[in-house]
Structures are given as C-alpha cells and as structure tokens.
Design an enzyme around this catalytic site. Structure first.
Site, PDB file in Angstrom:
ATOM      1  N   GLY A 133      17.961  44.934  47.899  1.00 44.82           N
ATOM      2  CA  GLY A 133      17.161  43.904  48.558  1.00 44.82           C
ATOM      3  C   GLY A 133      17.924  42.600  48.629  1.00 44.82           C
ATOM      4  CG  HIS A 136      17.601  31.474  52.333  1.00 44.24           C
ATOM      5  ND1 HIS A 136      18.290  31.460  53.523  1.00 44.24           N
ATOM      6  CD2 HIS A 136      17.772  30.239  51.783  1.00 44.24           C
ATOM      7  CE1 HIS A 136      18.841  30.259  53.685  1.00 44.24           C
ATOM      8  NE2 HIS A 136      18.536  29.507  52.653  1.00 44.24           N
ATOM      9  CG  ASP A 254       5.691  34.089  47.263  1.00 44.89           C
ATOM     10  OD1 ASP A 254       4.956  33.992  48.273  1.00 44.89           O
ATOM     11  OD2 ASP A 254       6.879  34.468  47.317  1.00 44.89           O
ATOM     12  CB  SER A 445     -20.725  35.143  12.647  1.00 45.14           C
ATOM     13  OG  SER A 445     -21.980  34.729  13.181  1.00 45.14           O
ATOM     14  CG  ASN A 524     -39.241  19.013  35.227  1.00 44.68           C
ATOM     15  OD1 ASN A 524     -38.701  17.958  34.899  1.00 44.68           O
ATOM     16  ND2 ASN A 524     -39.564  19.308  36.472  1.00 44.68           N
ATOM     17  CE  LYS A 558     -43.975  17.465  33.656  1.00 41.90           C
ATOM     18  NZ  LYS A 558     -44.586  18.810  33.426  1.00 41.90           N
TER      19      LYS A 558
END
Length: 579
Positions: A133, A136, A254, A445, A524, A558
C-alpha cells in the site's frame, strides 16, 4: 499520514453513479496523506451543469460582471479553500509563493528535530518484501522477522520518510501515532503494534499483517452493501474498538472503510482498526479544533472546529449507512459540495432499501448521523442499541459520558435532581440495560451503592499509558473527589441519563410529558422566581425574571412544563446569554 494497506479496487460496473462508494476516483479527503487523489481539482468548479448562465461550466467566455437580474442568489462561500489551506500548512505542502495566513503552531520551523528516540537497527531485525500500500506521506510493505521472538513471522511495516516531515506538526503526528499504537495495542479489533525503528531516512512502524483486505473491498465484492445481519457483525467490531479508544481518551479522527482490515480471507475473519496517524488525545471536557479526516466521513462539528470523540461516532454512522444501502449519505463531485451537505443536508431514508429495513436499523443510523453531537450515541451506548443488543457477546465497556453526567448531576440543585429522577423513570428496557451495565462496572457495594472512590477504582483497572497522556485520569480524579455521598441504582440512572440524547429520539415528547406528570406528583412544588434564578445559575437581573415568569404557573407557583424542560437541561447564565 493515512496508512493504506490495500491496493485500489475498481468498483463493479453495475453500481450506479448515484451510489458511488468510497475508494473510487471521486473520493475526497481532508487528509493530504491518505493517498486518495480527487478526480477534480480542489479549486475547480463542479463538473455538473451550473445553474448560473455565466459560469465557466456553462460557457467558455465569462463576462467581467455578472448579470444584475438573477433567478437565484449566489451560493454561500465554500469552506473548501480554507480547509485545504489549513491542511497544506499542517503538512508543509504549500507552494513557495502561495499566500497564506499562517497560524502560530502551524508555521514551518527551521532546524526541525527529527530524532524520535526509537531503535536504530531495523534492517537487522526485519527484511522488507513487497509493497502492499502507498499513501502520500509513506508506504506499507510486507516484511519478515529475522531474529528473536519475531523470527520468521510475517508483519506489515509502515515506512515514513523523514524528508516528508517538513513541519513541527507533521513530526508530532508521527510521534503521537507511535505513542498511541504502543499504548493501545492489545484490543482484538485493533491492529497489533510490535515495535518502531528509525534511521537517518525513515521511521519504521512494525505491525500485524492483515491479509484479508479492506472493509471497502468486501463492500464492493458484495455488490455495494451488506445484509442487516452481516452489517451488525461489522458494526459490533467497529464499535468495540472505538469504545475502547474513547475510554482511553483517544479519538481516531479518520474512521472509514479503508481503515478497517480483515485479518484473513475467512468469511468470519476478525476486523481490525488501522491508521492512527491522525489520532489525538482528548480530555472529556476539552474540544479539538484542527480540521483533519476524510471529507465523506467528516462530522459537522469538525468543520466548525470544535469537536471531541463524538466526531468518530458520526463517521461510524456514515459507515453504517453505506453498509446498509450501498451509497453515501452525503455525496458530491466537489469537496465544497460535500461539506455543504454535511453541514446542511439530511441523509435520505426514503429510497430503497431503507423502507424494507428494520425500524431498529434506521433508528440506529439516524441516532449516529445527528448533526447535534450532544444527541449522538456513544460507542458503548450503540453496542446496547436494540438493533445490536442480543446479536453479540461483546462486553460493554465503561462509558466516559457516565462520568461527565454524574459530575453534572452532583453539582445540580435538589429541584433539578428531582426532575432527572422523574425522567429516568420513563426510560425503556434497553436504556435501563445499558445503565445497569455501567452501574455494575463501577463495582457497587454489597448493599447496592457506589461511592466517589468507585469511579477511580473502576477506571484504574483498565488504565493504559494512553489514558495518562490524554489526561483522562485527571478528570476521573476530579469526579472521584466530589463529595456526593453515595448513589443507588435508581439515582445512578437519574444521574447518568443524557437529556440531549433523549431529545434526539422520536419518542422524546412522550418521555418529557410522562416525566412531567411524575414530577408533578412527587417533585414539583411552589417556587418563587427569586429561588429559581439562583438554582439555575441565573443572575437576578430584570430580563431574566421576565423569562422565568413563563417557567412558573401563575395559578399555584409551581414549575410549568417549559420550566421543567429547562430545568432538565440545567440552564446556566452563560447559556442564557448565548441564546
């Protein structure tokens, strides 16, 4: 310095132009060292017919000024030129007279130190054979060991000429690649690293020889796509090694079919990740900003120059899309066209074969190709996705996102914790399975609790040198030092639930509505604006109070549904001012 182990493969003639696969002549890459040469110049106009009457593609004579009356506006400026310039500066490939705006860390330095401190006697240990192979920035050869434990063993050797290292960053890329390979080697889906050498001319990286060819070759040999079952086998192996890398604080940057090799030609051969030449370390709470990778697989946030390990998950989503349908989710004949699609376009799931695929397969790909990186699955979560769950015996690894979410949870107000507990009660079985797995990995635990020390202990068992270099351990120590007492499984699920990821699901609205109903019953309570502002980290300014009035019901004081959603996200003053 993209490593190329396989020779170019010609696509089958029966593939349509609209289903072009990676590896053909149109494959565009952001990394100048992958060895892939685009068919069209980076700065040339698109070969497709132009929509503009006076464009070079339409006519050979171009007026000095365009027509005043245009049916369409001019397209936005292309990001391609800027990105190409960044990459050229990174690797020292600019022309002598080419104008640039150099960045401080990217300037070429006179008298570069190209001594890597590696072994010097490569030729006495290995004999190079045929080239397998070429990229560049270097080439890869088969080789055979001459002495010691490697005597007679076939290996692959990546040869990187020092003459190509013309910038400090290029040298650092090589140094980091060797360091990462040395630290991570051992995972069964990662190419095995044996040693590294150097002489006056080259650096030699000795690795396992994979003779089964690229994943890209297999895709093409199958006529362009995989069946769902076969695609699952590929994705499990890819996700396993990527989850391992991410936990150690390494982002590949890549990932593409060319960078996965099969060890042999056997049908059930193991898949190996290769080419860590563009990889980097990243701390959980930090972002990278340099643009690298391959164009068809690059994540949107990479183009925005602010990204982390989530960018790899986008690339995996692109690979999954290709495996299942045989075409790229984003395709154009020009790099700028690819980038625009990545940033703006949505992949198509309407054309064949998507309607015939399982809903879980479609959901899996969609949750990886979400342009909001916060909504993407992590590698560990993807392994637990319904599409893959039950199809593998792969051990689910610890997930760094759990550390980040627990840290945020422990720093939250009691009101936000109550909201997250309500949200956690709406989770599906697969989501709870993933959270139970993570809880058990932290070593609870006998009484069923985890403590701050559990986070540090669990990570120390799987720590590598890469984790130290990426400073992940520093982050783990910080989480472990938080005085949050203890968490049982129920509260851990609340702490480790990602609101952003749930928002990326089609069932988000149902989750949110049901969670709000549960919050109304149990969590709430009446709350004043003066109390809500500091709980959310908001300054007590008049504009903020005006906004918060919509978050509180006037009838009983609320939180409204809007306020509940905002509370889940833990809105901060910084986020508010940005909005």
């Amino acid at each position: 310095m993209g490593l190329c182990h396989g020779k170019p493969v010609e696509p089958p003639q029966n593939l349509s132009e609209t289903s072009v696969l990676p590896g053909d002549n149109n494959d565009s890459t952001l990394n100048s060292f992958t060895g892939k040469t685009p068919k069209f110049s980076f700065y040339s106009p698109s070969p497709l017919p132009s929509a503009f009457k006076n464009s070079p593609a339409h006519s050979t004579s171009v007026p000095s000024t365009p027509l005043r009356f245009l049916k369409r506006p001019f397209p936005p400026p292309s990001p391609a030129k800027h990105i190409k310039a960044l990459l050229a500066r990174r690797h020292g490939s600019l022309k002598p007279n080419e104008p640039t705006i150099p960045e401080a860390s990217e300037c070429e330095i006179i008298g570069l130190d190209k001594n890597f401190g590696l072994l010097k006697n490569f030729n006495s240990h290995y004999g190079l054979e045929d080239e397998v192979g070429r990229g560049h920035f270097g080439y890869t050869c088969a080789a055979k060991g001459k002495k010691g434990n490697m005597k007679g063993q076939d290996v692959a050797v990546k040869v990187i000429p020092k003459s190509k290292m013309t910038t400090a960053i290029a040298i650092e890329d090589v140094r980091r690649e060797v360091k990462i390979l040395r630290a991570l080697t051992g995972h069964k889906n990662l190419v095995q690293f044996y040693d590294a050498f150097e002489d006056e001319e080259n650096v030699y990286v000795v690795m396992e020889l994979c003779e089964g060819g690229e994943l890209l070759d297999k895709i093409l040999a199958r006529g362009g796509k995989y069946s769902e079952e076969d695609a699952k086998m590929v994705m499990v192996q890819i996700l396993s090694v990527v989850a391992y890398c991410h936990l150690q604080g390494v982002v590949h940057r890549d990932l593409k079919p060319e960078n996965f090799l099969f060890t042999s030609n056997d049908e059930h051969s193991t898949l190996k990740a290769i080419d860590f030449g563009l990889s980097d370390y990243v701390k959980p709470d930090e972002r990278l900003n340099d643009i690298v990778g391959s164009a068809y697989y690059v994540a949107p946030e990479v183009l925005h120059r602010s990204y982390g390990t989530e960018a790899d998950m986008w690339s995996i989503g692109v690979i999954a899309y290709i495996l299942l349908c045989g075409s790229r989710p984003f395709w154009s004949r020009t790099e700028s066209g690819i980038f625009r699609d990545v940033l703006k376009a949505d992949p198509s799931f309407d054309e064949d074969p998507w309607p015939s695929l399982s809903s879980n397969a479609v959901d899996f790909v969609k949750r990886l190709l979400n342009k909001d990186y916060r909504k993407r699955l992590t590698a560990a979560q993807a392994l637990c996705h319904p599409w893959l769950a039950g199809n593998h015996t792969m051990k689910i690894p610890l997930d760094m996102i759990v550390y980040k979410l627990v840290k945020a949870y422990t720093c939250s107000s009691s009101l936000r914790k109550a909201a997250l507990r309500a949200l956690a009660r709406t989770l599906s079985v697969p989501q709870l399975t993933y959270l139970r797995e993570q809880f058990q990995l932290l070593g609870p635990s006998k009484s069923g609790f985890i403590y701050p020390q559990n986070f540090k202990t669990a990570m120390s068992k799987i720590s590598t040198d890469a984790m130290k270099d990426s400073r992940v351990q520093d982050y783990v120590n910080m989480v472990s030092s938080l005085q949050f007492g203890k968490l049982d499984l129920e509260e851990f699920c609340a702490a480790a639930t990602s609101v952003h990821q749930l928002e990326g699901m089609e069932t988000w609205e149902q989750h949110a509505r049901l969670a709000y109903e549960l919050f109304e019953k149990d969590g709430n309570r009446p709350i004043k604006i003066e109390e809500l502002a500091p709980e959310l980290g908001l300054s007590p300014s008049v504009p903020v109070h005006v906004v918060l009035q919509d978050w509180i019901r006037h009838s009983d004081g609320k939180l409204s549904f809007l306020g509940f959603i905002r509370l889940l996200h833990g809105v901060s003053s910084r986020a508010y001012h940005k909005a």
